[in-house]
Each structure stands twice: as structure tokens, then as C-alpha cells.
Design a protein around this motif. Structure first.
Motif, PDB file in Angstrom:
ATOM      1  N   LYS A  78       0.850  -1.190   0.000  1.00 21.53           N
ATOM      2  CA  LYS A  78       0.000   0.000   0.000  1.00 21.53           C
ATOM      3  C   LYS A  78       0.884   1.238   0.000  1.00 21.53           C
ATOM      4  O   LYS A  78       1.827   1.326   0.778  1.00 21.53           O
ATOM      5  CB  LYS A  78      -0.932  -0.003   1.207  1.00 21.53           C
ATOM      6  CG  LYS A  78      -1.930  -1.144   1.125  1.00 21.53           C
ATOM      7  CD  LYS A  78      -2.877  -1.178   2.273  1.00 21.53           C
ATOM      8  CE  LYS A  78      -3.822  -2.359   2.045  1.00 21.53           C
ATOM      9  NZ  LYS A  78      -4.710  -2.570   3.133  1.00 21.53           N
TER      10      LYS A  78
ATOM     11  N   THR B 198       0.912   5.344   0.477  1.00 18.75           N
ATOM     12  CA  THR B 198       0.104   6.374   1.110  1.00 18.75           C
ATOM     13  C   THR B 198       0.673   7.759   0.841  1.00 18.75           C
ATOM     14  O   THR B 198       1.863   7.918   0.570  1.00 18.75           O
ATOM     15  CB  THR B 198       0.024   6.158   2.635  1.00 18.75           C
ATOM     16  OG1 THR B 198       1.340   6.200   3.169  1.00 18.75           O
ATOM     17  CG2 THR B 198      -0.643   4.846   2.970  1.00 18.75           C
TER      18      THR B 198
ATOM     19  N   ARG C 161      -3.395   8.882   3.508  1.00 16.66           N
ATOM     20  CA  ARG C 161      -4.453   8.351   2.649  1.00 16.66           C
ATOM     21  C   ARG C 161      -3.855   7.344   1.671  1.00 16.66           C
ATOM     22  O   ARG C 161      -2.829   7.610   1.045  1.00 16.66           O
ATOM     23  CB  ARG C 161      -5.101   9.502   1.876  1.00 16.66           C
ATOM     24  CG  ARG C 161      -6.288   9.123   1.020  1.00 16.66           C
ATOM     25  CD  ARG C 161      -6.865  10.324   0.288  1.00 16.66           C
ATOM     26  NE  ARG C 161      -5.951  10.936  -0.654  1.00 16.66           N
ATOM     27  CZ  ARG C 161      -5.717  10.463  -1.881  1.00 16.66           C
ATOM     28  NH1 ARG C 161      -6.310   9.379  -2.305  1.00 16.66           N
ATOM     29  NH2 ARG C 161      -4.875  11.082  -2.687  1.00 16.66           N
ATOM     30  N   VAL C 162      -4.466   6.162   1.523  1.00 13.96           N
ATOM     31  CA  VAL C 162      -3.990   5.156   0.576  1.00 13.96           C
ATOM     32  C   VAL C 162      -4.259   5.671  -0.841  1.00 13.96           C
ATOM     33  O   VAL C 162      -5.394   6.003  -1.188  1.00 13.96           O
ATOM     34  CB  VAL C 162      -4.678   3.792   0.800  1.00 13.96           C
ATOM     35  CG1 VAL C 162      -4.279   2.799  -0.283  1.00 13.96           C
ATOM     36  CG2 VAL C 162      -4.346   3.243   2.170  1.00 13.96           C
ATOM     37  N   THR C 163      -3.195   5.768  -1.643  1.00 14.13           N
ATOM     38  CA  THR C 163      -3.333   6.239  -3.027  1.00 14.13           C
ATOM     39  C   THR C 163      -3.213   5.101  -4.032  1.00 14.13           C
ATOM     40  O   THR C 163      -3.770   5.187  -5.120  1.00 14.13           O
ATOM     41  CB  THR C 163      -2.267   7.298  -3.347  1.00 14.13           C
ATOM     42  OG1 THR C 163      -0.965   6.734  -3.125  1.00 14.13           O
ATOM     43  CG2 THR C 163      -2.461   8.540  -2.498  1.00 14.13           C
TER      44      THR C 163
ATOM     45  N   ASN D  20      -2.642   0.540  -4.266  1.00 20.13           N
ATOM     46  CA  ASN D  20      -2.539  -0.751  -3.604  1.00 20.13           C
ATOM     47  C   ASN D  20      -2.164  -1.774  -4.667  1.00 20.13           C
ATOM     48  O   ASN D  20      -2.919  -1.977  -5.614  1.00 20.13           O
ATOM     49  CB  ASN D  20      -3.864  -1.105  -2.928  1.00 20.13           C
ATOM     50  CG  ASN D  20      -3.783  -2.375  -2.120  1.00 20.13           C
ATOM     51  OD1 ASN D  20      -2.729  -2.933  -1.900  1.00 20.13           O
ATOM     52  ND2 ASN D  20      -4.929  -2.837  -1.666  1.00 20.13           N
TER      53      ASN D  20
END
Length: 184
Positions: free
Chosen positions: A51, A53, A57-59, A61
Motif C-alpha cells: 500500500k 500512502t 491516505r492510501v493512493t 494498492n
């Protein structure tokens, strides 16, 4: 033992010690590569779930069944011989999905080379089919100069190349070879 003999022995021991000290070459890189063949990966990982980030915030995956780590090379890279699924999330957390049969991530250029049955499903349900596609992680940009089919809600466009941001708001099929309008 005379003083002269002790002095000579101390000199000999000092010369040997200094010689040994300067002849030792503590090269960490050489030590790390000991036992690793030039053509072998430094490590192999299975069931990858990476992941990325930005500000918590996850940008992105990236999922893959297998990853080969070639970070021991002059031009380091990670190879995904069994394919990848890459999810891209925008600021609204809308998801674009990219699937391919094979991929390589180059560390120095931050490019992902996706190959074999590359399929993108955009957040607006558009699709892109290609044999090869590059994803520039720094610029959030996808591109290829290979044949593509890009389907939107209204058209199916065939061409030789594609260029777009990852939101697909600037999507462009290059060298268009055909357009089919889709009636609803």
C-alpha cells in the motif's frame, strides 16, 4: 633477550599489524552479495499486498502472488512474474483497477511496466485493453505506444497508443484506427 632484539620484534609486529590493517577492505556491498548469483533475485516474496500512502491516505494498492527482488543490481527493480492487480485511488477514494499478466517496477525511474493482457477499469467504468502499458508513479500518468482498445460509455476507440492521467480526464487514444459508437 637484549633490548635490541625486543626493539626489532616490536617493529616487526607493528609492520605486520599495520599491513594487515590496511589490507582489509570492508566492503559492505560485497559482503551483502556473497552467495547471491548475478542472475538470482536478492529475495522472493509471495502474496504481496503493498500500500502506498500520501498524507495518511492510501493512493495505490498493489497485489501480486509473487515478487522477485532484484534490488541487488546496478539498476534495481522488482519483478512480478505472475501478474499484478493495481488499485489507484483518487482524492474522493474512487478506484481505478489495472490488471496485467506480468509487471516490473523500476526503482530509479519509478515506472511500472505492465505487460500481457493489460486491462484497466476506470472509476467511470470505462475500460482500456492493451498488451503493454507504463504507469509513471511520480506523474500519475499511464501511456503506451502499442495497440489499444478504449471503451467509454459512448464509444469504442481502437488505436496505436494511449496517453492519460490516472483520473482518465485527459485520456487520448493515439493514431486512431477505428471508432465504434455505442447506442444505449
Amino acid at each position: 633477550m637484549s633490548l635490541k632484539q625486543i626493539y626489532n620484534i616490536k617493529n616487526i609486529v607493528t609492520v605486520i599489524t599495520v599491513t594487515m590493517f590496511f589490507s582489509c577492505n570492508n566492503s559492505l556491498k560485497k559482503v551483502q552479495q556473497m552467495g547471491v548469483s548475478e542472475n538470482e533475485p536478492a529475495s522472493i516474496a509471495e502474496n504481496i499486498n503493498m500500500k502506498y500512502t500520501d498524507s495518511g491516505r492510501v493512493t495505490r494498492n498493489l497485489l501480486s502472488p509473487k515478487m522477485l527482488d532484484f534490488s541487488n543490481r546496478d539498476f534495481p527493480y522488482y519483478e512480478f512474474p505472475e501478474g499484478v492487480t493495481l488499485y489507484l485511488f483518487d482524492k474522493n477514494n474512487d478506484k481505478t483497477t489495472i490488471i496485467s499478466d506480468y509487471a516490473i517496477t523500476y526503482n530509479k525511474t519509478n515506472l511500472i511496466d505492465l505487460q500481457g493482457n493489460v486491462n484497466i477499469i476506470t472509476k467511470t467504468n470505462g475500460t482500456l485493453l492493451a498488451e503493454q502499458l507504463f504507469f509513471d508513479q511520480d506523474k500519475s500518468w499511464v501511456f503506451t505506444n502499442k495497440p489499444v482498445t478504449y471503451k467509454t460509455n459512448t464509444d469504442e476507440i481502437n488505436g496505436n497508443g494511449f496517453d492519460s492521467n490516472t483520473d482518465f480526464t485527459n485520456a487520448e487514444v493515439l493514431e486512431v484506427t477505428g471508432v465504434i459508437s455505442i447506442d444505449e
